[in-house]
Write a protein that holds these residues in place. Structure first.
Motif, mmCIF file in Angstrom:
data_model
loop_
_atom_site.group_PDB
_atom_site.id
_atom_site.type_symbol
_atom_site.label_atom_id
_atom_site.label_comp_id
_atom_site.label_asym_id
_atom_site.label_seq_id
_atom_site.Cartn_x
_atom_site.Cartn_y
_atom_site.Cartn_z
ATOM 1 N N ASN A 1 0.715 -1.180 -0.088
ATOM 2 C CA ASN A 1 -0.155 -0.127 -0.285
ATOM 3 C C ASN A 1 0.786 1.416 -0.015
ATOM 4 O O ASN A 1 0.364 2.032 -0.708
ATOM 5 C CB ASN A 1 -1.055 0.054 1.175
ATOM 6 N N LYS B 1 2.327 1.867 -3.725
ATOM 7 C CA LYS B 1 1.089 2.673 -4.498
ATOM 8 C C LYS B 1 1.288 4.284 -4.662
ATOM 9 O O LYS B 1 1.437 4.757 -5.754
ATOM 10 C CB LYS B 1 -0.264 2.503 -3.924
ATOM 11 N N SER C 1 -5.106 4.194 1.023
ATOM 12 C CA SER C 1 -4.287 4.352 -0.125
ATOM 13 C C SER C 1 -5.285 4.636 -1.529
ATOM 14 O O SER C 1 -4.821 5.266 -2.338
ATOM 15 C CB SER C 1 -3.241 3.031 -0.440
ATOM 16 N N ALA D 1 -2.205 0.730 -8.260
ATOM 17 C CA ALA D 1 -2.656 -0.072 -6.923
ATOM 18 C C ALA D 1 -2.557 -1.389 -7.005
ATOM 19 O O ALA D 1 -2.316 -2.064 -5.852
ATOM 20 C CB ALA D 1 -4.302 0.394 -6.989
#
Length: 214
Positions: free
Chosen positions: A11, A14, A72, A165
């Motif tokens: 995360n 990202k 995120s 992502a």
């Protein structure tokens, strides 16, 4: 300027992927989750769920006071809207991007995360749980492989926040007991994203603040 509160998890990666691709100026504030720094009061003011990443945008588009965000997916969407980058501007393209962003947030991330936990970190080996999450990760890899059969990137022919992502959750595929050779379209996409200069720069933060132990 973006202040990024970050650690070298999927995360966390990202957000560095987006910032490097967009060329936005940012400062990294490491939050060492191995030392429980995510529970520090100052960090909890920004991220009340005690999870990284979180950002503070000191120059929001409306010219007002700094804006802080956690989660995120929300951060990726905010940065895409702030810059007009990595999200389609037409209705259908935008929705294609968002549904795959949410697919990662609600599916791939949680399932792969449980895979990591039960297969690598759990103090007790539970065969049922291990198999369940390996199998579910494989199913999701299959969904993604099929999606990428006729397009270069997840949301179409343009690199987007959906790719940003998803990619970090594929990086630890070996830990997830997955073989990318079983998913040729996914492997082609993975290798393409891995080779992007911004990806290389984003992942360089690992060596700077959390280098692998000998």
């Amino acid at each position: 300027m973006i202040d990024l509160h970050y650690w070298t998890t999927p995360n966390g990666h990202k957000i560095t992927l987006f910032l490097e691709e967009a060329g936005l100026a940012y400062n990294v504030h490491p939050v060492n989750i191995g030392k429980n720094e995510q529970f520090e009061p100052a960090f909890l003011k920004i991220s009340p769920n005690n999870r990284i990443p979180a950002i503070v945008d000191t120059a929001p588009a409306d010219g007002g006071a700094p804006i802080s965000l956690f989660e995120s997916g929300a951060i990726l969407l905010y940065l895409a809207e702030k810059t007009g980058l990595f999200i389609a501007q037409d209705l259908r393209g935008r929705e294609e991007t968002l549904q795959w962003l949410f697919w990662q947030m609600g599916g791939l991330g949680p399932m792969a995360g449980q895979n990591h936990h039960f297969n690598a970190f759990a103090p007790e080996k539970i065969p049922y749980a291990m198999k369940r999450y390996i199998d579910e990760t494989a199913r999701l890899y299959g969904v993604l492989d099929k999606r990428l059969a006729d397009r270069e990137f997840v949301a179409g022919n343009d690199y987007s926040i959906a790719d940003m992502a998803i990619y970090p959750w594929i990086v630890p595929y070996e830990r997830q007991s997955q073989d990318l050779n079983s998913f040729p379209n996914l492997k082609r996409w993975f290798d393409s994203v891995k080779a992007r200069p911004a990806t290389v720069r984003a992942y360089a933060w690992t060596d700077k603040i959390n280098p692998p132990k000998a």
